[in-house]
Design a protein around this motif. Structure first.
Motif: not given
Length: 783
Positions: A628, A577-578, A605, A603
């Motif tokens: 983003r 999910t990330k 980082d 998502r």
């Protein structure tokens, strides 16, 4: 026993699923013997139950064996001609399917010419050719002679990915062939299936009338609603309908069948005063023709078979039962082709129908006391019942859920019936007078424009769609059990459950899913099959996730993006999910183009790229990162990226003084050595022999257990000295179909001489590497 056909159809489905999972005749025979023995032991002397049980076992056996036989035939029908240049002689058996710059047809094979000898063959192939200014339509029933390389479709190439072979098998297709116009000869038109020919003729006539009567977008939408033809809708419009939860209105199904049956029966029985038997038979014939117009889609066949069962029951003075009709329709479709079970349209259609039959009434009872107007309650109940049934299937295949679907369906529901009725009148009257069809179209255009407006508005709302990971099969099973219990069994039996039991069930479910997550995990690296390009996924034992490159598509004529089509579905299927870190090794499209949708929709980082690179190459990636608020870093030789306590990347290239004007862009690639305890892997981007030589001369520690061959196995890389220094146990080459000669035969021979196992994504699919820090295990998606 009531509804034995339901039990028989479920048994058949279990048989097909078992055969698909095990792919073993021995397992099927052993399971039949075990079930037979169990029946004898548990049901002695109960003749009625014994008879039903044995018939269920018979259906289970037949379903499993039929699938195994058909699957084996499909795999081996053209095996002897795999990757050979052949001439296929056959007959066009489908209408053209246009996609981007290509058009494809299904061809019923008559014979294959290979090496001067002719071999009589049956079966079907998918023939693809390029679109051009002078391209011609090969009509249904036309004899055709195609010269080209025959390819057997591969199965699932990435974990959880699209199974192309299974998809083609749903249409009876066993192989593919590509040929340019000059390698295609068209012959005379032959007699073909009258029903199919009639369906294609009427389909083309209807599409022609609608296209001439309405603006482009409205015509495309109406053609989709009437006969399931989506060729007139752009991908953007189809995406909007998907995001707004309105895709189902473009799928021909039960509603269309109802709009045909009820008006037709009213006309024949009430106005023309025909006897029931004549009216019903006439309606059945019309339904058969309509099914042929829609192309025999499983969702339409399901609805038509159910309607025919009900109409036939009225002729025979037999009371119809919805679940029995559904069971009969499923059995009929699966007996014809067991691969239909894995067709998304089949699954969605049956799930929605069963859900409506079982849950609609109880959902309506729940909503009725809430002071909601009756019309709204009806639409809400239908929408919720259908959504409950298809939700897990939608999440499994599409990894997204529309939060605005209830609103959008409530808004468009009042005009759907009017659009369909007016559209049907347009299609009929337009065969005689286009002017009359256009006059009706002025009214229908307003309704269609309203639907398009609602779809765009609702799809553009914040959080209209949420992306989800692919649900586990066990979770789907538990979901359907819970839905069946709470929306059907509990209301029917009037069961009351104390609150503490809900808490207990929730705790057990939570524990069952959390405990496996606490189990120790090692390092996992997946070399994703992205065709001619690179994309590597890394997940550490602590759960840190990294994506190195995203593949790409070098054809600017195509709207296909490997990031949307392969990389993101892979990540969602893998439960990601990330992403903690996304790495672009260098600025070539076949490495970074697929990263654009990843950065936009996922998502993320951190995003990193080589320090020496010209930022213009990464302009779009950097702009998306800025919008983003993704952290951006550049890397150079000597940098280290700590992923967790045991895992880190060490950067070996580029040097700080790298000169992009004197060296190729390939040599600016980030070279990363992944360390995990006693195991290491070397990711080399597209570096060439100059950088490989420098790494050897600089005495850098480049030894590794796994080597990702640089530049897709090109002869510009993977030199003798470099291989000796790395001394890998396995070499992975990420490569697809290309015109560059990748991988180089010289490189392959060099690796064979050193007896180093070579795994190629074009031959083996995705390569999955797992390690506990001491040992490494490697497996591939394709044998």
């Amino acid at each position: 026993m009531k509804r034995p056909l339901l039990l028989f159809s479920v048994s058949f489905i279990i048989g097909v699923l078992t055969a698909r999972i095990t792919n073993s005749h021995f397992f099927i025979i052993a399971s039949v013997f075990l079930i037979f023995s169990t029946i004898i032991l548990l049901l002695p002397g109960r003749s009625g139950s014994l008879c039903i049980a044995f018939i269920m076992l018979l259906f289970y056996s037949f379903g499993a064996l039929e699938f195994l036989i058909i699957d084996n035939i499909n795999k081996n029908r053209f095996k002897e001609f795999e990757n050979e240049n052949v001439t296929v002689c056959g007959v066009i058996s489908s209408h053209p399917n246009l996609k981007d710059t290509r058009v494809s047809y299904t061809v019923s094979v008559k014979e294959i010419i290979s090496g001067g000898s002719k071999v009589k063959k049956g079966g079907k192939i998918l023939f693809t050719t390029l679109l051009g200014d002078d391209w011609q339509v090969y009509e249904h029933g036309r004899e055709i002679r195609i010269s080209g390389k025959l390819n057997l479709p591969a199965g699932r190439r990435n974990p959880g990915g699209f199974d192309y072979r299974e998809y083609l098998a749903q249409s009876g297709v066993s192989a593919t062939i590509f040929a340019r116009k000059e390698n295609v000869e068209v012959g005379e038109r032959r007699k073909t299936n009258v029903l199919v020919s009639l369906g294609l003729f009427l389909r083309n006539r209807i599409v022609s009338v609608i296209d001439k009567s309405l603006p482009e977008q409205q015509a495309g939408l109406l053609n989709g609603m009437l006969i399931g033809s989506r060729e007139g809708l752009t991908k953007e419009v189809q995406q909007v309908f998907s995001d707004s939860g309105l895709s189902h209105i473009m799928a021909v199904s039960g509603a269309n069948i109802a709009f045909i049956v009820f008006p037709l029966l009213f006309l024949l029985r009430k106005l023309l005063h025909l006897k029931r038997i004549i009216a019903n038979i006439a309606t059945i014939l019309v339904l058969i023709v309509f099914v042929s117009i829609t192309g025999f889609e499983p969702s339409v066949l399901r609805a038509a078979i159910m309607a025919i069962v009900i109409l036939a029951g009225q002729i025979l003075h037999r009371e119809s039962d919805a679940l029995t009709s559904i069971s009969f329709a499923a059995l009929a479709l699966l007996l014809y082709n067991p691969y239909n079970l894995f067709n998304i349209g089949f699954q969605l259609s049956f799930a929605a129908t069963i859900s409506l039959v079982l849950f609609y009434k109880n959902i309506k009872n729940i909503l009725s006391p809430r002071f909601i107007p009756k019309g709204v309650t009806d639409v809400l109940s239908v929408t919720l019942a259908a959504q409950i049934g298809v939700l897990p299937i939608t999440l499994y295949y599409f990894n997204k859920f529309s939060l605005v679907s209830i609103i959008s369906n409530l808004l468009v529901a009042p005009v759907i019936e009017a659009i369909t009725i007016l559209g049907s009148i347009m299609a009929i009257i337009g065969q005689v007078s286009i002017m009359m069809s256009r006059l009706i179209g002025y009214v229908n255009c307003a309704f269609l424009s309203f639907v398009l407006f609602i779809s765009k508005i609702t799809a553009s709302l914040p959080f209209a769609v949420i992306r989800t990971i692919t649900p586990h099969f066990l979770l789907i099973v538990l979901y359907y059990i819970a839905v069946w219990f709470f929306f059907w069994y509990k209301p029917m039996k009037n069961i009351r459950i104390e609150f503490k039991y809900y808490i207990l069930a929730f705790a057990v479910l939570t524990a069952s899913f959390c405990v496996p997550m606490l189990a120790p995990k090692g390092l996992e690296v997946v070399f994703i099959d992205v065709g001619q390009g690179d994309s590597i996924f890394v997940r550490t034992h602590a759960g840190t996730t990294v994506l190195i490159d995203g593949g790409g598509n070098s054809s600017m004529e195509s709207s296909y993006n490997i990031g949307d089509s392969v990389v993101i579905p892979f990540l969602l299927d893998y439960g990601v999910t990330k992403l903690d870190l996304v790495i672009a090794t260098h600025g070539h499209d076949d490495h970074i183009q697929g990263l654009i949708p990843v950065l936009k929709d996922f998502r993320v980082d951190n995003f990193v790229f080589p320090e020496c690179a010209e930022k213009e190459e990464f302009h779009e990636l950097l702009e998306v990162s800025r919008l983003r608020t993704i952290n951006v870093f550049s890397l150079k030789k000597g940098d280290r990226i700590r992923l967790d306590g045991d895992t880190y990347f060490y950067v070996l290239n580029p040097n700080r003084n790298f000169n992009g004007e004197k060296q190729s862009l390939n040599n600016s690639s980030l070279v990363l050595k992944l360390h995990y305890k006693n195991v290491s892997m070397l990711f080399t981007g597209d570096i060439e022999k100059e950088i490989e030589s420098k790494l050897v001369q600089d005495k850098d520690d480049i030894s590794a257990d796994i080597l990702k061959a640089a530049h897709h196995g090109s002869d510009t890389s993977t030199t003798q000295d470099f291989l000796e220094e790395v001394s890998p146990k396995v070499v992975v080459i990420s490569v697809g179909k290309n015109n560059f000669g990748h991988p180089s035969q010289e490189v392959i021979e060099r690796l064979e001489e050193k007896r180093i196992p070579v795994l190629r994504t074009d031959k083996h699919g995705a390569v999955i590497v797992k390690s506990n820090g001491r040992q490494v295990t490697v497996r591939t998606m394709l044998s």
